[in-house]
Design a protein around this motif. Structure first.
Motif, PDB file in Angstrom:
ATOM      1  N   LEU A 117       0.815  -1.218   0.000  1.00 64.07           N
ATOM      2  CA  LEU A 117       0.000   0.000   0.000  1.00 64.07           C
ATOM      3  C   LEU A 117       0.846   1.264   0.000  1.00 64.07           C
ATOM      4  O   LEU A 117       0.306   2.372  -0.037  1.00 64.07           O
ATOM      5  CB  LEU A 117      -0.927  -0.004   1.226  1.00 64.07           C
ATOM      6  CG  LEU A 117      -1.931  -1.165   1.293  1.00 64.07           C
ATOM      7  CD1 LEU A 117      -2.684  -1.139   2.620  1.00 64.07           C
ATOM      8  CD2 LEU A 117      -2.902  -1.116   0.122  1.00 64.07           C
ATOM      9  N   LEU A 259      -7.020  -1.019  -2.716  1.00 64.36           N
ATOM     10  CA  LEU A 259      -6.769  -2.165  -1.853  1.00 64.36           C
ATOM     11  C   LEU A 259      -7.066  -3.469  -2.597  1.00 64.36           C
ATOM     12  O   LEU A 259      -6.275  -4.429  -2.542  1.00 64.36           O
ATOM     13  CB  LEU A 259      -7.639  -2.058  -0.596  1.00 64.36           C
ATOM     14  CG  LEU A 259      -7.588  -3.206   0.408  1.00 64.36           C
ATOM     15  CD1 LEU A 259      -6.191  -3.356   1.002  1.00 64.36           C
ATOM     16  CD2 LEU A 259      -8.626  -2.970   1.526  1.00 64.36           C
ATOM     17  N   SER A 262      -4.302  -4.021  -5.137  1.00 64.58           N
ATOM     18  CA  SER A 262      -2.999  -4.281  -4.528  1.00 64.58           C
ATOM     19  C   SER A 262      -2.875  -5.703  -4.009  1.00 64.58           C
ATOM     20  O   SER A 262      -1.798  -6.293  -4.026  1.00 64.58           O
ATOM     21  CB  SER A 262      -2.737  -3.289  -3.390  1.00 64.58           C
ATOM     22  OG  SER A 262      -2.734  -1.958  -3.874  1.00 64.58           O
ATOM     23  N   VAL A 281      -3.834   4.381   7.960  1.00 68.46           N
ATOM     24  CA  VAL A 281      -4.244   2.991   7.782  1.00 68.46           C
ATOM     25  C   VAL A 281      -3.693   2.138   8.910  1.00 68.46           C
ATOM     26  O   VAL A 281      -2.508   2.232   9.240  1.00 68.46           O
ATOM     27  CB  VAL A 281      -3.737   2.448   6.430  1.00 68.46           C
ATOM     28  CG1 VAL A 281      -4.104   0.981   6.255  1.00 68.46           C
ATOM     29  CG2 VAL A 281      -4.279   3.288   5.277  1.00 68.46           C
ATOM     30  N   LEU A 283      -3.472  -1.992  10.075  1.00 65.62           N
ATOM     31  CA  LEU A 283      -3.648  -3.308   9.451  1.00 65.62           C
ATOM     32  C   LEU A 283      -3.034  -4.409  10.304  1.00 65.62           C
ATOM     33  O   LEU A 283      -2.207  -4.160  11.174  1.00 65.62           O
ATOM     34  CB  LEU A 283      -3.048  -3.308   8.039  1.00 65.62           C
ATOM     35  CG  LEU A 283      -1.591  -2.878   7.857  1.00 65.62           C
ATOM     36  CD1 LEU A 283      -0.617  -3.995   8.190  1.00 65.62           C
ATOM     37  CD2 LEU A 283      -1.353  -2.397   6.436  1.00 65.62           C
ATOM     38  N   ILE A 304      -7.553  -2.811   8.260  1.00 66.96           N
ATOM     39  CA  ILE A 304      -7.560  -3.913   7.288  1.00 66.96           C
ATOM     40  C   ILE A 304      -7.049  -5.176   7.961  1.00 66.96           C
ATOM     41  O   ILE A 304      -5.945  -5.190   8.516  1.00 66.96           O
ATOM     42  CB  ILE A 304      -6.646  -3.573   6.085  1.00 66.96           C
ATOM     43  CG1 ILE A 304      -7.073  -2.256   5.438  1.00 66.96           C
ATOM     44  CG2 ILE A 304      -6.654  -4.710   5.075  1.00 66.96           C
ATOM     45  CD1 ILE A 304      -6.025  -1.667   4.518  1.00 66.96           C
ATOM     46  N   SER A 330      -4.563 -11.674   3.056  1.00 68.72           N
ATOM     47  CA  SER A 330      -3.796 -10.694   3.829  1.00 68.72           C
ATOM     48  C   SER A 330      -2.353 -11.134   4.040  1.00 68.72           C
ATOM     49  O   SER A 330      -1.458 -10.294   4.184  1.00 68.72           O
ATOM     50  CB  SER A 330      -4.471 -10.440   5.186  1.00 68.72           C
ATOM     51  OG  SER A 330      -4.358 -11.572   6.035  1.00 68.72           O
TER      52      SER A 330
END
Length: 365
Positions: A117, A259, A262, A281, A283, A304, A330
């Motif tokens: 990201l 997102l 990516s 962000v 995550l 995320i 992820s």
């Protein structure tokens, strides 16, 4: 090269001491003393991955997820875990898992997500407790610089992005060598006064043994006086989750599209959009719902992660967006991370990435 040599590189990057208490990272099967014919990096260790290792002549699988997570009372081949273990042992293939210890370093699983990201100004979302200690020792003034250098070389003295950090204060030490001693200064049997420097350095808890060995090797005294104390301070580069900033704010729908692209996603489960732009962000790779409150406290615009349950989506409370991108999705770039860690150290060795997609979740559209 032996399997142990591969393990040492992995454990220097992600120390086993950083794994969470419930985890089972480490060598699952195999003998670390065996010579390594090749390494196969994978997110999971499954039967298909073991078959691939056999075909590609790799006798070591390095997986993120431990194939044995809970205790096994019998190994009869009734489950995929048991069959994987049986096949690996029969074919003399070692399986090594590097799980939450790789999650808990800032350049680990979450760092690789942040790379996708382009996040800047990164920080740990939930710092891990009891990861720092402090060493106090006393050394003659003239030997202080050499000793500090040895301690720094062993890994002490890092505070955030600063290195070679120490505190030094001068004073007078006293000692009397009893019969059979050979004191560095003074005479056996007589009380001696020595101008000394008290050196204080912070160090990661997992290098304590290495640091004490370096201290004793570099110190001139026969008997080295030192203290090690546990600190409540947190290590700024170890812990769960990560926060970072996008270089420029993005509208929510634009960011979700970014997102999706990516991470090559088919879909994103998310909460109601807030109407505010996304820049900060938070995550966490894998199951990260335990960090929702941390993300809120960090004033993240979006969190995320994966494996978010129905009621946990309510915890966003319209203050941020929660985006569930899937567990495998992820962590998919962890394979590249493992490959890069090993290839940097062994550029001419057979370090391979699995061609098996181990994602157990499929989507019907």
């Amino acid at each position: 090269m032996k399997i142990k040599d591969i393990i040492n590189v992995l454990e220097n990057a992600a120390p086993p001491a950083l794994q969470d208490s419930y985890d089972n990272a480490g060598l699952i099967t195999g003998d670390e003393r065996q010579y390594c014919t090749g390494v196969l990096c994978s997110l999971d260790a499954t039967e298909a991955v073991v078959d691939e290792a056999i075909e590609r002549k790799c006798n070591l699988i390095v997986a993120h997820h431990p194939v044995v997570f809970k205790g096994l009372k019998r190994i009869t081949g009734k489950t995929y875990v048991e069959r994987t273990i049986i096949k690996a042992i029969k074919n003399e293939i070692a399986i090594y898992a590097i799980h939450t210890n790789l999650d808990n370093i800032i350049a680990g699983v979450n760092g690789r997500m942040a790379d996708r990201l382009g996040l800047i100004n990164r920080a740990i979302l939930q710092p891990k407790a009891l990861t720092l200690k402090k060493l106090y020792t006393f050394v003659p003034v003239e030997q202080a610089e050499n000793l500090r250098t040895a301690l720094f070389h062993a890994g002490a003295g890092h505070i955030g992005n600063y290195s070679q950090c120490s505190f030094n204060s001068e004073g007078t030490g006293t000692f009397k060598g009893e019969a059979g001693t050979h004191p560095f200064a003074g005479v056996t049997g007589e009380l001696h006064f020595e101008k000394e420097v008290k050196i204080e350095v912070i160090f990661p808890a997992w290098i304590e043994q290495k640091l004490v060995q370096a201290l004793k090797a570099a110190h001139p005294y026969e008997e080295v006086a030192y203290d090690v104390v546990q600190l409540e301070n947190t290590h700024q580069h170890t812990g769960a989750g990560l926060t970072g900033l996008l270089p420029q704010p993005m509208e929510e729908k634009e960011f979700l599209g970014f997102l999706k692209e990516s991470f090559q996603l088919r879909l994103i489960r998310h909460t109601r959009l807030t109407g505010s732009p996304i820049q900060k962000v938070a995550l966490c790779g894998g199951a990260g719902s335990f960090l929702i409150s941390n993300a809120l406290h960090a004033n993240a615009d979006i969190f995320i992660s994966a494996d978010i349950k129905y009621h946990e989506f309510f915890d966003a409370d319209s203050r941020m967006v929660i985006a569930d991108i899937g567990h495998f999705e992820s962590e998919q770039y962890t394979v590249d991370l493992l490959h890069d860690i090993l290839l940097e150290k062994f550029p001419t060795f057979a370090v391979l990435k699995t061609a098996v997609n181990t994602n157990p979740v499929f989507y019907y559209a």
